[in-house]
Design a protein around this motif. Structure first.
Motif, PDB file in Angstrom:
ATOM      1  N   THR A 171      76.059  54.025  76.705  1.00  0.00           N
ATOM      2  CA  THR A 171      77.294  54.620  76.218  1.00  0.00           C
ATOM      3  C   THR A 171      78.356  54.476  77.297  1.00  0.00           C
ATOM      4  OG1 THR A 171      76.064  56.238  74.906  1.00  0.00           O
ATOM      5  CG2 THR A 171      78.389  56.704  75.359  1.00  0.00           C
ATOM      6  N   PRO A 172      79.410  53.713  77.054  1.00  0.00           N
ATOM      7  CA  PRO A 172      80.405  53.517  78.110  1.00  0.00           C
ATOM      8  C   PRO A 172      81.098  54.818  78.483  1.00  0.00           C
ATOM      9  CG  PRO A 172      81.203  52.640  76.018  1.00  0.00           C
ATOM     10  CD  PRO A 172      79.763  53.003  75.810  1.00  0.00           C
ATOM     11  N   LEU A 173      81.429  54.941  79.754  1.00  0.00           N
ATOM     12  CA  LEU A 173      82.163  56.098  80.250  1.00  0.00           C
ATOM     13  C   LEU A 173      83.618  55.953  79.828  1.00  0.00           C
ATOM     14  CD1 LEU A 173      81.950  58.652  82.058  1.00  0.00           C
ATOM     15  CD2 LEU A 173      82.585  57.185  83.992  1.00  0.00           C
ATOM     16  N   ASN A 174      84.103  56.881  79.027  1.00  0.00           N
ATOM     17  CA  ASN A 174      85.451  56.768  78.471  1.00  0.00           C
ATOM     18  C   ASN A 174      86.486  57.264  79.472  1.00  0.00           C
ATOM     19  OD1 ASN A 174      87.797  57.420  76.443  1.00  0.00           O
ATOM     20  ND2 ASN A 174      86.281  56.207  75.329  1.00  0.00           N
ATOM     21  N   LEU A 175      87.383  56.377  79.871  1.00  0.00           N
ATOM     22  CA  LEU A 175      88.373  56.668  80.904  1.00  0.00           C
ATOM     23  C   LEU A 175      89.725  56.088  80.512  1.00  0.00           C
ATOM     24  CD1 LEU A 175      86.311  55.614  84.070  1.00  0.00           C
ATOM     25  CD2 LEU A 175      86.682  57.949  83.283  1.00  0.00           C
ATOM     26  N   SER A 176      90.749  56.517  81.211  1.00  0.00           N
ATOM     27  CA  SER A 176      92.039  55.833  81.169  1.00  0.00           C
ATOM     28  C   SER A 176      92.087  54.860  82.340  1.00  0.00           C
ATOM     29  CB  SER A 176      93.192  56.838  81.288  1.00  0.00           C
ATOM     30  OG  SER A 176      93.163  57.483  82.546  1.00  0.00           O
ATOM     31  N   PHE A 177      93.030  53.954  82.327  1.00  0.00           N
ATOM     32  CA  PHE A 177      93.143  53.006  83.432  1.00  0.00           C
ATOM     33  C   PHE A 177      93.322  53.732  84.759  1.00  0.00           C
ATOM     34  CE2 PHE A 177      94.844  49.821  80.178  1.00  0.00           C
ATOM     35  CZ  PHE A 177      93.638  49.145  80.103  1.00  0.00           C
ATOM     36  N   SER A 178      94.092  54.801  84.753  1.00  0.00           N
ATOM     37  CA  SER A 178      94.381  55.511  85.997  1.00  0.00           C
ATOM     38  C   SER A 178      93.167  56.241  86.554  1.00  0.00           C
ATOM     39  CB  SER A 178      95.531  56.504  85.792  1.00  0.00           C
ATOM     40  OG  SER A 178      95.157  57.507  84.871  1.00  0.00           O
ATOM     41  N   GLU A 179      92.156  56.477  85.723  1.00  0.00           N
ATOM     42  CA  GLU A 179      90.958  57.189  86.178  1.00  0.00           C
ATOM     43  C   GLU A 179      89.900  56.261  86.755  1.00  0.00           C
ATOM     44  OE1 GLU A 179      90.778  61.054  83.231  1.00  0.00           O
ATOM     45  OE2 GLU A 179      90.252  59.095  82.384  1.00  0.00           O
ATOM     46  N   ILE A 180      90.077  54.967  86.654  1.00  0.00           N
ATOM     47  CA  ILE A 180      89.123  54.011  87.214  1.00  0.00           C
ATOM     48  C   ILE A 180      89.364  53.922  88.712  1.00  0.00           C
ATOM     49  CG2 ILE A 180      88.300  51.632  87.195  1.00  0.00           C
ATOM     50  CD1 ILE A 180      89.265  51.439  84.303  1.00  0.00           C
ATOM     51  N   ASN A 181      88.314  54.124  89.500  1.00  0.00           N
ATOM     52  CA  ASN A 181      88.452  54.089  90.954  1.00  0.00           C
ATOM     53  C   ASN A 181      87.305  53.330  91.598  1.00  0.00           C
ATOM     54  OD1 ASN A 181      86.211  56.054  91.638  1.00  0.00           O
ATOM     55  ND2 ASN A 181      87.501  57.405  90.413  1.00  0.00           N
ATOM     56  N   GLY A 182      87.394  53.128  92.901  1.00  0.00           N
ATOM     57  CA  GLY A 182      86.419  52.323  93.620  1.00  0.00           C
ATOM     58  C   GLY A 182      85.020  52.893  93.613  1.00  0.00           C
ATOM     59  N   GLY A 183      84.880  54.195  93.378  1.00  0.00           N
ATOM     60  CA  GLY A 183      83.557  54.786  93.307  1.00  0.00           C
ATOM     61  C   GLY A 183      82.797  54.441  92.046  1.00  0.00           C
ATOM     62  N   LEU A 184      83.477  53.783  91.085  1.00  0.00           N
ATOM     63  CA  LEU A 184      82.847  53.432  89.809  1.00  0.00           C
ATOM     64  C   LEU A 184      82.533  51.940  89.690  1.00  0.00           C
ATOM     65  CD1 LEU A 184      85.037  55.636  87.428  1.00  0.00           C
ATOM     66  CD2 LEU A 184      82.710  56.099  88.195  1.00  0.00           C
ATOM     67  N   VAL A 185      82.606  51.187  90.772  1.00  0.00           N
ATOM     68  CA  VAL A 185      82.273  49.767  90.713  1.00  0.00           C
ATOM     69  C   VAL A 185      80.846  49.588  90.207  1.00  0.00           C
ATOM     70  CG1 VAL A 185      81.836  47.693  92.094  1.00  0.00           C
ATOM     71  CG2 VAL A 185      83.898  49.049  92.495  1.00  0.00           C
ATOM     72  N   GLY A 186      80.694  48.764  89.185  1.00  0.00           N
ATOM     73  CA  GLY A 186      79.389  48.530  88.575  1.00  0.00           C
ATOM     74  C   GLY A 186      79.108  49.380  87.359  1.00  0.00           C
ATOM     75  N   VAL A 187      79.970  50.349  87.055  1.00  0.00           N
ATOM     76  CA  VAL A 187      79.764  51.255  85.919  1.00  0.00           C
ATOM     77  C   VAL A 187      80.379  50.647  84.658  1.00  0.00           C
ATOM     78  CG1 VAL A 187      80.359  53.515  84.967  1.00  0.00           C
ATOM     79  CG2 VAL A 187      79.617  53.317  87.352  1.00  0.00           C
ATOM     80  N   PHE A 188      79.691  50.818  83.544  1.00  0.00           N
ATOM     81  CA  PHE A 188      80.147  50.348  82.242  1.00  0.00           C
ATOM     82  C   PHE A 188      81.095  51.391  81.665  1.00  0.00           C
ATOM     83  CE2 PHE A 188      79.061  49.561  77.579  1.00  0.00           C
ATOM     84  CZ  PHE A 188      79.762  48.363  77.502  1.00  0.00           C
ATOM     85  N   VAL A 189      82.364  51.026  81.460  1.00  0.00           N
ATOM     86  CA  VAL A 189      83.393  51.984  81.038  1.00  0.00           C
ATOM     87  C   VAL A 189      84.092  51.477  79.782  1.00  0.00           C
ATOM     88  CG1 VAL A 189      83.781  52.695  83.434  1.00  0.00           C
ATOM     89  CG2 VAL A 189      85.266  50.951  82.419  1.00  0.00           C
TER      90      VAL A 189
END
Length: 474
Positions: free
Chosen positions: A186-204
Motif C-alpha cells: 500500500t503506497p504511503l500517501n503524501l503530497s510532494f512537499s512531504e517527500i523527504n530524504g528519510g523516505l528514499v526507497g519507500v513506495f509512495v
C-alpha cells in the motif's frame, strides 16, 4: 551414422523444447516456491541471529566509527534486518539493485540492497518479505555523499572515502533470503512537499498530480539524453503549483510511452539522482500512473480580499528580526530569526550555521489575527531552504488561540499542514505554502514558524527563509 545423426538432432530438439517450456515468452509469473536450502538458511538466521531495525543499521554508518567519516562499515555481529521489496526491475527502470522498506503499509524507512544481478524481480518480487543476514556485509553509500544508505558485499576506496560494492551471486544466496510471504504493498500517501530524504526507497503515492503544462506530447524519456530523463510533475497548491521530478531510465521498457495529459495519481519509489543532489520519483511500472481526470487550476488571488500582506521589504539586512507585532523567540541556543535582503528582496531567515550550539530552536510568531471580522479566511506564505541536509533539520507551522503575545512556551500550539521546502527543492527556491484554512477558529489567533537545527552537527545546520506572509478572505 545417419541413425546417430538423427538421434543427436532429436535429442537437441528435446533440449530446446524443454528450455522453452521453462522460459515462456511474456510469462512473468514469479516462482512462489522456495528451496529446502533457502528455507533452512532463513530458519537458522531467525533462530540464531538478532533482528535490528533499518534505522539502527543506518546509524551504524552515520555514527560509527566517526560521524564525519565517509567510510563504509563492516557488520561483524550476527544481526539481520527484515523488509518488503518496494522496487522492481521488471520494466528496467532499476538496475542491479532493489529497495526494501520496513512495512508493506505505513512504511517509515527503506534501504537499498546492491546486487550484481539483473531481473531480480524473478526472485525478489515486489512485496516479497526479505531477510538480510548482515554479518560480513557492509553498510555505506554506493557513491560518497549521495545520501542513499546501501547494503553491499565489499568496498572500494577513492580520495573521497570508502563506498560499498555489489553483493556477488554467492553472497546474495548466502545472505539474502525470501520468506514465502508476498504482501500487497500500500503506497504511503503524501503530497510532494512531504517527500523527504528519510523516505528514499519507500513506495509512495501522490494524488491530484499531473505532468507540467509544457510536457504535452512528450514521452517519459527524452531521446536526446543518454541515461536518465527528468519530467516535472505538479500539483495545485493555493495560488501556484508544488512540483517534483520523475526520473526515467533510458533502459526502461516504457521510455517511449507518451506522458498522460490528465490529472490523477502516481505511485512510485522515492529515489535520488545519480549524484545525490536531488530527490526524484522512479516508477516501477506505468500501471502505477492513473491520470485521466481534469487538470487542476490554481486559485486566482484576484478572487480574494487581501486582509494583510507582509512582504518584509522593510528588512534591514543581517539584523535581528524585530518587526512590530511579531515575536522573535529562542527556545534553545543563542540564535534568533534574522532580517535578510538579497537582490532587492526582503525576507526573514533562521540559520544555525556557526552558532556553536548543539541544539538551536527558534520561533517567530505573527501578529494576532482577529477572527471576529473574518468569515472565510486563509493564511498563505512562501518558504525556502538552503544547505538543508537532513529531514531532522525541520521547519514546523503552528496555530494558537491562547498565546498572550509574549509567553511562547506557555501557549497551546496546534500543528498545521503546509507545503514546505525540502531537500528536493533547490536552495533559495521559494515554495508556496498553499492555503491554510483558518475559518473555523474564533477569537484572536497566531501563526508560528518554528525551526529546529544545530550549530555543531553539519547535517543540521541548514537555513529556512519566510517571505510574503498573507491573510486572505473571500
Amino acid at each position: 551414422m545417419k541413425t546417430n545423426k538423427f538421434l543427436k538432432i532429436a535429442l537437441g530438439l528435446m533440449v530446446i523444447f524443454t528450455v522453452a517450456s521453462c522460459v515462456q515468452d511474456d510469462d512473468y509469473t514469479v516462482p512462489s516456491s522456495m528451496g529446502d536450502e533457502e528455507n533452512t538458511n532463513l530458519n537458522n538466521l531467525i533462530a540464531n541471529g538478532t533482528e535490528i531495525t533499518m534505522a539502527e543499521l543506518k546509524a551504524k554508518y552515520l555514527t560509527e566509527p566517526d560521524p564525519g567519516d565517509n567510510s563504509a562499515v563492516l557488520i561483524d555481529l550476527n544481526d539481520y534486518i527484515k523488509g518488503y521489496v518496494s522496487s522492481s526491475d521488471r520494466t528496467g527502470n532499476f538496475f542491479k539493485e532493489f529497495f526494501i522498506q520496513d512495512s508493506p503499509t505505513n512504511p517509515t524507512i527503506a534501504i537499498k540492497v546492491l546486487v550484481n544481478e539483473v531481473d531480480t524481480y524473478n526472485q525478489f518480487n515486489f512485496g516479497r518479505e526479505v531477510y538480510v543476514s548482515l554479518k560480513d556485509l557492509y553498510v555505506g553509500e554506493e557513491r560518497i555523499e549521495n545520501g542513499v544508505i546501501t547494503i553491499g558485499g565489499g568496498t572500494e576506496t577513492d580520495q573521497y572515502g570508502t563506498t560499498v560494492t555489489s553483493l556477488g551471486r554467492i553472497q546474495t544466496n548466502s545472505h539474502v533470503f525470501r520468506s514465502p510471504t508476498t504482501e500487497e504493498m500500500t503506497p504511503l500517501n503524501l503530497s510532494f512537499s512531504e517527500i523527504n530524504g528519510g523516505l528514499v526507497g519507500v513506495f509512495v503515492q501522490v494524488d491530484n498530480a499531473e505532468f507540467a503544462d509544457d510536457l504535452n506530447g512528450k514521452r517519459y524519456f527524452d531521446p536526446s539524453q543518454d541515461f536518465d530523463t527528468h519530467r516535472t510533475l505538479q500539483a495545485c497548491a493555493g495560488f501556484g503549483y508544488s512540483t517534483f521530478q520523475l526520473e526515467t531510465s533510458s533502459f526502461s521498457t516504457f521510455r517511449d510511452y507518451l506522458l498522460p495529459t490528465g490529472n490523477g495519481s502516481i505511485a512510485a519509489v522515492v529515489n535520488k539522482t545519480y549524484d545525490g543532489s536531488s530527490l526524484v520519483l522512479a516508477l516501477n511500472s506505468t500501471d502505477d500512473v492513473a491520470m485521466e481526470g481534469t487538470r487542476c487550476t490554481p486559485l486566482n488571488i484576484d478572487d480574494f480580499t487581501l486582509v494583510l500582506d507582509e512582504d518584509f521589504q522593510a528588512a534591514v539586512n543581517n539584523t535581528n528580526f524585530d518587526f512590530p507585532g511579531w515575536t522573535n523567540f529562542s527556545e534553545e541556543g543563542s540564535r534568533v530569526w534574522r532580517e535578510k535582503t538579497f537582490s532587492g528582496n526582503g525576507y526573514i531567515e533562521f540559520s544555525t550555521f556557526g552558532s556553536g550550539d548543539a541544539v538551536n530552536i527558534a520561533w517567530t510568531v505573527t501578529p494576532g489575527i482577529d477572527m471576529s471580522t473574518l468569515d472565510n479566511a486563509f493564511v498563505n506564505f512562501e518558504a525556502a531552504q538552503h544547505h538543508l541536509d537532513s529531514p531532522e533539520n525541520t521547519l514546523e507551522i503552528f496555530i494558537s488561540s491562547d498565546f498572550d503575545g509574549s509567553d511562547v512556551l506557555g501557549a497551546t500550539w496546534e500543528p498545521v499542514s503546509a507545503n514546505l521546502p525540502t531537500q528536493a527543492n533547490s536552495w533559495y527556491e521559494f515554495v508556496n505554502s498553499g492555503l491554510i484554512d483558518i475559518s473555523d477558529y474564533s477569537g484572536t489567533i497566531y501563526l508560528a514558524f518554528k525551526v529546529t537545527g544545530s550549530g555543531t552537527d553539519e547535517t543540521l545546520d541548514g537555513a529556512y527563509q519566510i517571505d510574503n506572509y498573507k491573510i486572505l478572505a473571500n
